[in-house]
Design a protein around this motif. Structure first.
Motif, PDB file in Angstrom:
ATOM      1  N   TYR A 172       0.818  -1.195   0.000  1.00  0.00           N
ATOM      2  CA  TYR A 172       0.000   0.000   0.000  1.00  0.00           C
ATOM      3  C   TYR A 172       0.857   1.253   0.000  1.00  0.00           C
ATOM      4  CZ  TYR A 172      -3.419   3.371   1.581  1.00  0.00           C
ATOM      5  OH  TYR A 172      -4.207   4.465   1.726  1.00  0.00           O
ATOM      6  N   LEU A 173       1.754   1.271   0.939  1.00  0.00           N
ATOM      7  CA  LEU A 173       2.562   2.470   1.055  1.00  0.00           C
ATOM      8  C   LEU A 173       3.799   2.400   0.177  1.00  0.00           C
ATOM      9  CD1 LEU A 173       2.409   3.040   4.889  1.00  0.00           C
ATOM     10  CD2 LEU A 173       1.281   4.333   3.115  1.00  0.00           C
ATOM     11  N   GLY A 174       4.303   1.182   0.079  1.00  0.00           N
ATOM     12  CA  GLY A 174       5.563   1.067  -0.639  1.00  0.00           C
ATOM     13  C   GLY A 174       5.417   1.410  -2.100  1.00  0.00           C
ATOM     14  N   LEU A 175       4.316   0.987  -2.645  1.00  0.00           N
ATOM     15  CA  LEU A 175       4.146   1.311  -4.053  1.00  0.00           C
ATOM     16  C   LEU A 175       3.913   2.794  -4.233  1.00  0.00           C
ATOM     17  CD1 LEU A 175       2.053  -1.593  -5.520  1.00  0.00           C
ATOM     18  CD2 LEU A 175       4.446  -1.007  -5.893  1.00  0.00           C
ATOM     19  N   LEU A 176       3.317   3.341  -3.239  1.00  0.00           N
ATOM     20  CA  LEU A 176       3.053   4.770  -3.351  1.00  0.00           C
ATOM     21  C   LEU A 176       4.351   5.535  -3.542  1.00  0.00           C
ATOM     22  CD1 LEU A 176       1.330   7.318  -3.006  1.00  0.00           C
ATOM     23  CD2 LEU A 176       1.648   7.087  -0.566  1.00  0.00           C
ATOM     24  N   TYR A 177       5.350   5.077  -2.822  1.00  0.00           N
ATOM     25  CA  TYR A 177       6.559   5.886  -2.827  1.00  0.00           C
ATOM     26  C   TYR A 177       7.474   5.635  -4.017  1.00  0.00           C
ATOM     27  CZ  TYR A 177      10.093   8.828  -0.975  1.00  0.00           C
ATOM     28  OH  TYR A 177      10.985   9.835  -0.815  1.00  0.00           O
ATOM     29  N   PRO A 178       7.926   4.427  -4.194  1.00  0.00           N
ATOM     30  CA  PRO A 178       8.939   4.285  -5.246  1.00  0.00           C
ATOM     31  C   PRO A 178       8.349   4.387  -6.643  1.00  0.00           C
ATOM     32  CG  PRO A 178       8.984   2.421  -3.727  1.00  0.00           C
ATOM     33  CD  PRO A 178       7.735   3.176  -3.478  1.00  0.00           C
ATOM     34  N   THR A 179       7.105   4.026  -6.784  1.00  0.00           N
ATOM     35  CA  THR A 179       6.584   3.985  -8.149  1.00  0.00           C
ATOM     36  C   THR A 179       5.507   5.029  -8.361  1.00  0.00           C
ATOM     37  OG1 THR A 179       4.828   2.441  -7.596  1.00  0.00           O
ATOM     38  CG2 THR A 179       6.981   1.523  -8.150  1.00  0.00           C
ATOM     39  N   GLU A 180       5.673   6.113  -7.675  1.00  0.00           N
ATOM     40  CA  GLU A 180       4.597   7.093  -7.760  1.00  0.00           C
ATOM     41  C   GLU A 180       4.555   7.695  -9.154  1.00  0.00           C
ATOM     42  OE1 GLU A 180       5.311  10.210  -5.064  1.00  0.00           O
ATOM     43  OE2 GLU A 180       7.403  10.432  -5.574  1.00  0.00           O
ATOM     44  N   ASP A 181       3.372   7.763  -9.627  1.00  0.00           N
ATOM     45  CA  ASP A 181       3.205   8.365 -10.947  1.00  0.00           C
ATOM     46  C   ASP A 181       3.286   9.866 -10.860  1.00  0.00           C
ATOM     47  OD1 ASP A 181       0.743   5.855 -11.657  1.00  0.00           O
ATOM     48  OD2 ASP A 181       2.875   5.934 -12.182  1.00  0.00           O
ATOM     49  N   TYR A 182       2.693  10.377  -9.865  1.00  0.00           N
ATOM     50  CA  TYR A 182       2.807  11.807  -9.656  1.00  0.00           C
ATOM     51  C   TYR A 182       3.891  11.995  -8.622  1.00  0.00           C
ATOM     52  CZ  TYR A 182      -1.830  10.978 -11.459  1.00  0.00           C
ATOM     53  OH  TYR A 182      -2.877  10.538 -12.191  1.00  0.00           O
ATOM     54  N   LYS A 183       4.876  12.766  -8.996  1.00  0.00           N
ATOM     55  CA  LYS A 183       6.028  12.892  -8.131  1.00  0.00           C
ATOM     56  C   LYS A 183       5.711  13.780  -6.956  1.00  0.00           C
ATOM     57  CE  LYS A 183       8.634  10.463 -10.770  1.00  0.00           C
ATOM     58  NZ  LYS A 183       7.529   9.607 -11.148  1.00  0.00           N
ATOM     59  N   MET A 184       4.768  13.331  -6.202  1.00  0.00           N
ATOM     60  CA  MET A 184       4.305  14.218  -5.151  1.00  0.00           C
ATOM     61  C   MET A 184       4.776  13.799  -3.792  1.00  0.00           C
ATOM     62  SD  MET A 184       0.495  15.255  -5.949  1.00  0.00           S
ATOM     63  CE  MET A 184       0.047  15.661  -7.597  1.00  0.00           C
ATOM     64  N   PHE A 185       4.660  12.521  -3.571  1.00  0.00           N
ATOM     65  CA  PHE A 185       4.902  12.103  -2.206  1.00  0.00           C
ATOM     66  C   PHE A 185       6.327  12.409  -1.786  1.00  0.00           C
ATOM     67  CE2 PHE A 185       3.776  10.100   1.572  1.00  0.00           C
ATOM     68  CZ  PHE A 185       4.852   9.353   2.005  1.00  0.00           C
ATOM     69  N   ARG A 186       7.232  12.201  -2.721  1.00  0.00           N
ATOM     70  CA  ARG A 186       8.619  12.458  -2.370  1.00  0.00           C
ATOM     71  C   ARG A 186       8.819  13.913  -1.991  1.00  0.00           C
ATOM     72  NH1 ARG A 186      14.108  10.981  -4.803  1.00  0.00           N
ATOM     73  NH2 ARG A 186      13.025   9.038  -5.147  1.00  0.00           N
ATOM     74  N   LYS A 187       8.298  14.792  -2.820  1.00  0.00           N
ATOM     75  CA  LYS A 187       8.475  16.210  -2.531  1.00  0.00           C
ATOM     76  C   LYS A 187       7.830  16.556  -1.211  1.00  0.00           C
ATOM     77  CE  LYS A 187       8.140  17.653  -7.284  1.00  0.00           C
ATOM     78  NZ  LYS A 187       7.298  18.432  -8.170  1.00  0.00           N
ATOM     79  N   LEU A 188       6.646  16.026  -1.035  1.00  0.00           N
ATOM     80  CA  LEU A 188       5.962  16.296   0.224  1.00  0.00           C
ATOM     81  C   LEU A 188       6.807  15.835   1.389  1.00  0.00           C
ATOM     82  CD1 LEU A 188       2.178  15.480   0.074  1.00  0.00           C
ATOM     83  CD2 LEU A 188       3.276  17.421   1.122  1.00  0.00           C
TER      84      LEU A 188
END
Lengths: 109, 655
Positions: A57-73
């Motif tokens: 759930y979370l892991g995919l959110l981060y490394p494979t994020e389509d919108y480069k948002m989570f990292r910036k956030l």
């Protein structure tokens, strides 16, 4: 693309929440709150599947994020945390954080 | 001031404009004009101007003014010749044939009016005006009414705090500079006493040097400003009411800093740090952190800056601005920038939206290069953008960079973090996208610096998620020494390149126990599994966990988060000697292996499901298994020995 960005504290209150003014802000507040339930559900799942599920759930959110948002956030969030004058649990009032959120909301909207 | 103006207006209203109206000058004007008059009179060979006959004489009615000092002064005001003629006419010099003090003063005031854009009339001088400005040559620190040929295009700004700011708005071209100066000068709290202002005049031309494109700007203003610090410093009324002497000295230092700021704030560049300020900041830095090339941690800096009595949100914002690499610690240039911002804020300057170029770490290091800052120079040069720098700063940076590059130490953590991040397969793909996304904004240097760090933080998120999941530690079932657990540890070592460094962070180096949740888990694990080792496990855990926790934090420079993700080998080597000291050498170092494996296996399983096992892992597993069995025996023996000692001691304590 982001219409609402929120940072929720451990105690389930928002440290930072902002939404584009086009929609009703209240609706987004509700959405954020319900999304907390989803996360809780994931976390509270028992058994071995727990870690896998959560990671998916979370892991995919981060490394494979389509919108480069989570990292910036997350980077901005850590910047805020690094500030020794920030007490955990305070509302986030960093201008840099605001700018980043603004840029994210504008960028793909 | 207003009373004087009102009186002058009343007097002028009373007496018509035939002769020179009685002129009431403010104290500042009085001093200034008398000085100028004295100079003119002195230059003319007469004594200090007190009596009219001693005054300099000027030939009235000449198109080109005579070489008298008064004429020179008037020409230095850069007003057109006709205006000067008007002025001389109005002031009555032409009428009386000489420049007496009255005429001189009126003329000066008319010059001021003309420079402010007011018409040259008697009525103009009734209102408050700034002091007239004259072009000066910069021979030495004093005002000289030099020949026009010597004028280098510098301007002297005689600061003048006035309530009529609107008069500043109407300016000639040459006064545009003052327009920026006066609003920034006005917030300064120092009272508009003329002598210090006037004394500041000869030094202020140093400021104008910076504005103009002349060279050698920095040394002269810095030197010139130093003698001024003393009289200003003595006048600083620091509130010394704080009970604590330290705080009192700090407050006084802040008020002295305010005075320094007054003296040294370039009218259009309040964000430039002067030499004295720099030294002061460096001294303060040293008081907090003896090593100028190291960092001040966030908490120390927080305590220090909180003493400045600024509000927390403002301090937070200042920190945001000045901590360029957002590492929670301040290097010397960052500290100077933060201190400077605090001083500026206390003096009433609004905080800027972004870090001014003169306060950026690269600029500060270039402007004030010191050999101790070599490592930071390298750090900044590896990532600094020249776009923000002015040409002369670039020159300086290049010189210092060429000079210092040879001495520079190994790349700092930013570069090493780059290396570490290269190991992470999951992050690499995002890397180029991130870097390409960042536009060339003024914050580029910050964002670039943030990029390497961001990669390390990305791993943190996963790790934190994992850790949080593990936080309520459940006692694992008893004999957990299986191949999988042992294999997990070896997989770490073997697959270090491919395994995300999150593992390494999670798995604290084998000799020491992992941080936070691990001590409790390790205790439980050891209880469950190795009964013989039960007595030693808790003590070991207690010993090693503080040791482990201390090690990352004691590593200089204190950047614990980043240090945690250093290559495991290095961390392992660091950890091993530390824990070796705490317990029996080889056994102790290998003892935590089983415990670590058990708990890490649980944590690792989730990640390992994503990692493919290959045959190398199996071979390593077998080898490790045999090693562990052997070490287990050794530990057994040591435990027995310790128990014997305990038995021997026990009767003694009972007694």
């Amino acid at each position: 693309m982001a219409v609402c960005i929120a940072v929720i504290a451990k105690e389930n209150y928002p440290l930072y929440i902002r939404s584009t003014p086009t929609e009703n802000k209240l609706k987004f507040h509700y959405m954020v709150h319900t999304s907390l339930d989803v996360v809780d559900e994931k976390i509270s799942a028992m058994g071995k599947a727990l870690v896998d599920q959560r990671e998916l759930y979370l892991g995919l959110l981060y490394p494979t994020e389509d919108y480069k948002m989570f990292r910036k956030l997350h980077n901005s969030y850590t910047d805020v945390m690094c500030n020794p004058f920030y007490n955990p649990g305070d509302r986030i009032q960093s201008r840099a954080f605001d700018n980043m959120v603004t840029s994210m909301m504008i960028q793909v909207c | 001031m207003e009373a004087a103006a009102a009186a002058a207006a009343a007097a002028a209203g009373g007496g018509c404009g035939s002769g020179p109206p009685p002129l009431l000058l403010s104290e500042g004007e009085q001093q200034c004009y008398s000085e100028l008059f004295a100079r003119c009179a002195g230059a003319a060979g007469g004594g200090p101007g007190s009596g009219p006959p001693e005054a300099a004489r000027v030939a009235p009615g000449t198109a080109t003014a005579a070489a008298g000092p008064v004429a020179d002064l008037f020409r230095a005001s850069q007003l057109p010749a006709e205006t000067l003629h008007q002025i001389t006419e109005l002031c009555g010099a032409k009428r009386v044939g000489y420049f007496g003090p009255t005429q001189f003063y009126i003329a000066l005031k008319l010059i001021a009016a003309a420079q402010s854009g007011l018409p040259v009339r008697i009525e103009s001088i009734k209102c408050e005006l700034p002091l007239p400005r004259f072009m000066m040559s910069k021979n030495d620190g004093e005002i000289r009414f030099g020949n026009p040929a010597e004028l280098h295009g510098t301007k002297v700004q005689i600061p003048y705090l006035t309530t009529e700011k609107n008069s500043f708005k109407r300016m000639d071209d040459e006064d545009k500079q003052q327009e920026t100066q006066s609003p920034t000068m006005s917030p300064l709290a120092s009272p508009p006493s003329s002598p210090p202002h006037y004394q500041r005049v000869p030094l202020n031309h140093g400021y104008s040097k910076l504005r103009s494109s002349a060279e050698q700007m920095h040394p002269a203003p810095y030197e010139a400003r130093q003698p001024l610090v003393q009289p200003e410093g003595s006048s600083s009324g620091g509130p010394g009411t704080k009970p604590l002497r330290h705080q009192a000295s700090l407050i006084r230092s802040f008020s002295v800093e305010r005075e320094l700021q007054d003296n040294s704030s370039y009218p259009d560049e309040p964000w430039r740090i002067t030499e004295e300020q720099r030294e002061y900041y460096v001294n303060q830095f040293r008081s907090l952190q003896p090593d100028p090339s190291s960092f001040i941690s966030g908490s120390v800096a927080k305590n220090f800056f909180t003493k400045s009595k600024l509000s927390i949100p403002e301090l937070s914002y200042i920190w945001e601005l000045s901590d360029a690499d957002c590492d929670g610690a301040l290097t010397l240039p960052e500290f100077c920038a933060a201190f400077h911002l605090i001083v500026a804020r206390k003096n009433g300057y609004p905080l800027p939206e972004g870090l001014p170029p003169t306060l950026q770490p690269e600029y500060l290091q270039a402007a004030f290069p010191k050999p101790k800052w070599d490592c930071q120079l390298f750090d900044s040069y590896s990532e600094s953008l020249p776009a923000n720098q002015q040409p002369r700063d670039l020159n300086r940076m290049e010189k210092t960079s060429v000079k210092d590059m040879a001495d520079l130490p190994v790349p700092t953590q930013d570069v090493t973090s780059d290396d570490k991040q290269a190991l992470k397969s999951t992050i690499n793909e995002a890397l180029p996208k991130d870097v390409s996304e960042d536009p060339a904004t003024p914050k580029d240097s910050n964002s670039l610096k943030a990029r390497p760090r961001s990669r390390s933080y990305s791993s943190t998120s996963i790790e934190e998620a994992m850790k949080r999941g593990e936080d309520p530690p459940t006692p694992p079932p008893r004999p957990q020494k299986t191949h999988s657990r042992a294999s997990s540890l070896d997989l770490n070592k073997v697959f270090q390149p491919s395994v995300p460094a999150t593992k390494s962070g999670l798995l604290p180096p084998p000799p020491a126990l992992p941080p936070r949740p691990c001590p409790s888990q390790s205790e439980q694990v050891s209880e469950a599994e190795l009964l013989p080792q039960l007595s030693r496990a808790p003590s070991q855990a207690a010993e090693s966990s503080p040791a482990k926790k201390d090690v990352p934090y004691s590593q200089p420079p204190s950047k614990p988060i980043r240090r945690k993700f250093r290559p495991e080998n290095q961390a392992t080597e660091n950890q091993e000697p530390s824990t070796a000291a705490s317990g029996p050498a080889s056994a102790a170092t290998m003892k935590p292996h089983p415990t670590v494996q058990k708990q890490s296996s649980k944590q690792k399983k989730a990640i390992q499901t994503a990692i493919r096992k290959n045959k190398e892992a199996n071979a390593v597993l077998a080898r490790l298994n045999s090693e562990l069995q052997q070490q287990l025996k050794e530990v057994h023996q040591e435990r027995i020995a310790l128990e014997n000692q305990l038995e021997q001691l026990r009767p003694v304590t009972v007694l």
